[in-house]
Enzyme design. Structure first.
Site, short mmCIF file in Angstrom:
data_model
loop_
_atom_site.label_atom_id
_atom_site.label_comp_id
_atom_site.label_asym_id
_atom_site.label_seq_id
_atom_site.Cartn_x
_atom_site.Cartn_y
_atom_site.Cartn_z
N ASP A 33 44.65 40.23 28.12
CA ASP A 33 44.49 40.56 29.44
C ASP A 33 44.64 42.08 29.82
O ASP A 33 44.37 42.91 29.00
CB ASP A 33 45.48 39.70 30.43
CG ASP A 33 44.67 39.23 31.73
OD1 ASP A 33 44.81 40.30 32.47
OD2 ASP A 33 43.93 38.33 31.86
N ASP A 34 45.27 42.32 31.01
CA ASP A 34 45.47 43.66 31.62
C ASP A 34 46.55 44.65 30.62
O ASP A 34 47.39 43.68 29.88
CB ASP A 34 45.83 43.62 33.03
CG ASP A 34 45.65 44.94 33.50
OD1 ASP A 34 45.08 45.84 33.12
OD2 ASP A 34 45.68 44.94 34.92
N LYS A 87 36.81 39.60 29.96
CA LYS A 87 37.11 39.02 31.52
C LYS A 87 36.96 40.20 32.03
O LYS A 87 37.63 41.36 32.07
CB LYS A 87 38.53 38.46 31.32
CG LYS A 87 39.23 38.37 33.09
CD LYS A 87 40.36 37.59 32.86
CE LYS A 87 41.31 37.88 34.09
NZ LYS A 87 42.41 37.00 34.03
N ASP A 131 37.41 42.16 35.58
CA ASP A 131 38.14 41.86 37.13
C ASP A 131 37.50 42.99 37.87
O ASP A 131 36.66 43.77 37.72
CB ASP A 131 39.49 42.43 36.64
CG ASP A 131 40.78 41.56 37.63
OD1 ASP A 131 40.10 40.91 38.54
OD2 ASP A 131 41.80 41.43 36.99
N SER A 188 35.27 38.08 37.66
CA SER A 188 36.37 37.96 38.93
C SER A 188 35.61 38.05 40.10
O SER A 188 36.42 38.00 41.21
CB SER A 188 37.52 38.50 38.62
OG SER A 188 38.20 38.26 37.38
N ARG A 216 36.00 33.61 38.13
CA ARG A 216 37.12 33.21 38.83
C ARG A 216 36.47 32.99 40.35
O ARG A 216 36.04 33.97 40.92
CB ARG A 216 38.28 34.27 38.70
CG ARG A 216 38.81 33.96 37.43
CD ARG A 216 40.05 33.02 37.41
NE ARG A 216 40.90 33.28 38.80
CZ ARG A 216 41.68 34.30 38.76
NH1 ARG A 216 42.27 35.06 37.85
NH2 ARG A 216 42.73 34.41 39.81
N ASP A 224 44.93 33.94 41.95
CA ASP A 224 45.46 33.93 40.73
C ASP A 224 46.56 32.72 40.86
O ASP A 224 47.16 32.34 41.75
CB ASP A 224 46.44 35.00 40.55
CG ASP A 224 45.58 36.29 40.19
OD1 ASP A 224 44.36 36.16 40.22
OD2 ASP A 224 46.34 37.35 39.86
C1 GLA Z 1 44.16 39.98 38.49
C2 GLA Z 1 43.55 38.88 37.97
C3 GLA Z 1 44.46 38.22 37.13
C4 GLA Z 1 44.97 39.19 36.06
C5 GLA Z 1 45.75 40.52 36.63
C6 GLA Z 1 46.01 41.61 35.65
O1 GLA Z 1 45.23 39.78 39.56
O2 GLA Z 1 43.11 37.88 38.96
O3 GLA Z 1 44.08 37.04 36.42
O4 GLA Z 1 44.09 39.58 34.99
O5 GLA Z 1 44.60 41.00 37.74
O6 GLA Z 1 46.39 42.81 36.21
#
Ligand code: GLA
Length: 409
Positions: free
Chosen positions: A81-82, A157, A159, A191, A216, A220
């Site tokens: 992820d991030d 993914k 965002d 997202s 999404r 979250d």
């Molecule tokens: C957003 C996304 C999360 C995650 C964070 C990472 O909030 O919705 O799922 O990926 O960013 O910073």
């Protein structure tokens, strides 16, 4: 002249559709592991060597997926992820992983996964920055898509932090096109709808189905049962919009599975897992697989529940009853006119609640007169019932019961 214009319009229309997410991947909801909910943006590997966002975290999780039986039941994606990248692009504008935390590079990780029959997912953001403040992809869509493809990545993914709705309308379809143009079939998770409230008219689900494999829709997930229930209730309240949007290759994503983390009880974790199966959700576990309680592990590996989630028809389930008793009844049509049934309770009166229902409550389109009912969470108890019989199920507080109903005659 008119004829030529019409022909051109047809070609443009067909190509708009053929460049969509008809990419052959994610025909059933993708399954795997995703770092964010449990591991967040911890980048201090000196203090937290086992839980910082680093290549070790992802190879550790890959090893667990293979050795603890996860891969065998379908959990194959390992998703970064991030907070994985350097804070700057390199001199040819490419993203690069943080050199201290990912010293072997992303192709090494992709290869590590592929050698073990797993796949690698990565995270990007359409905005100027990711949500965690790392470089975003705006203006670099082509170079990023090509970099991910060259690295051997299997899922992106994407965002939406640091971009506005006008920019997102351009960016999400553009990234879809750039991913397709690489020729590598990567699962594309958008997202976008979550940033636009998840509902029409702001969200165009028909378009999403053409350009993304999953998306999404909502905020979250956090490590709490309240968060799980807020998501389930939003899915139920908006099901007439969400159900038609889902199908093979295109899924609504209520976010990660968190059973086995700090907050959910065993019953609550089963409730989340069972409901994610009913609503055809991607199954991305965000749990420390190295230390999780084996009881939660076997529960999340229940193959009968997974087979409901992975049903090839890909029809998202529906809430059919919700009343003052704080019990909900949901149903999902499966291949072969079978039905998956879930009954869950959020009652607080301390005893299992005896819930009465009939198969006719479920609104089955072409009902049979007799069904074989299998309890798919609590063992393999089976019984033959009539469509109009009154059935009962004991449901624990914050608990769930699940059945598969197979038509007999
Ligand atoms: C957003 C996304 C999360 C995650 C964070 C990472 O909030 O919705 O799922 O990926 O960013 O910073």
């Amino acid at each position: 002249m008119l004829k030529i214009i019409l022909q051109l319009a047809t070609i443009v229309y067909i190509c708009a559709r053929c460049s969509g997410m008809n990419n052959g991947v994610a025909r059933t909801p993708p399954m795997g592991w995703l770092a964010w909910e449990r591991f967040r943006c911890v980048i201090d590997c000196k203090t937290y060597p086992d839980s910082c966002i680093s290549e070790k975290l992802f190879t550790d999780m890959a090893d667990r997926l293979v050795e603890d039986g996860w891969k065998d039941v379908g959990y194959k994606l390992v998703n970064i992820d991030d907070c994985w990248s350097s804070k700057q692009r390199n001199d040819v504008n490419e993203l690069e992983p943080d050199p201290e935390r990912f010293p072997s590079g992303i192709p090494y990780l992709a290869n590590y996964m592929h050698m073990r029959g797993l796949q690698l997912g990565i995270y990007g953001d359409y905005g100027t920055l990711t949500c965690g403040g790392y470089p975003g992809s705006m203006g670099y869509e082509k170079v990023d898509a090509q970099t991910f493809a060259r690295w051997g990545v299997d899922m992106l993914k994407f965002d939406g932090c640091y971009s506005n709705s006008t920019q997102q309308e351009i960016g999400y379809p553009l990234m879809s096109k750039e991913l397709n143009m690489t020729g590598r079939h990567m699962i594309y998770s958008c997202s976008w709808p979550a940033y636009q409230g998840g509902l029409p008219p702001k969200v165009d689900y028909k378009l999403l189905g053409e350009i993304c494999n999953l998306w999404r829709n909502y905020g979250d997930i956090q490590d709490s049962f309240e968060s799980v229930m807020t998501i389930i209730n939003w899915w139920g309240d908006n099901q007439d919009v969400l159900i038609p949007a889902a199908g093979p290759g295109m899924w609504n994503d209520p976010d990660m599975l968190i059973g086995g983390d700090f907050s959910l009880s065993y019953d609550e974790a089963r409730l989340q897992f069972g409901m994610w199966a009913i609503i055809a959700a991607p199954l991305f576990i965000s749990v420390d697989l190295r230390t999780m309680d084996p009881k939660f592990r076997s529960m999340l590996q229940n193959e009968q529940v997974i087979s409901v989630n992975q049903d090839p028809l890909g029809i998202q389930g529906r809430r059919v009853k919700m009343d003052k008793t704080n019990v909900q009844l949901w149903v999902r049509p499966l291949v072969g006119e079978e039905q998956a049934i879930a009954i869950f309770s959020t009652r607080t009166d301390g005893v299992p609640y005896e819930y009465y229902f009939t198969l006719s409550d479920l609104g089955i389109q072409k009902p049979a007169s007799e069904y074989l009912m299998t309890d798919i969470l609590d063992g393999t108890e089976q019984k033959v019932v009539e469509y109009t019989d009154t059935l009962s199920a004991d449901v624990n507080p914050n608990g769930i019961r699940m059945f598969r109903a197979i038509p007999l005659k």
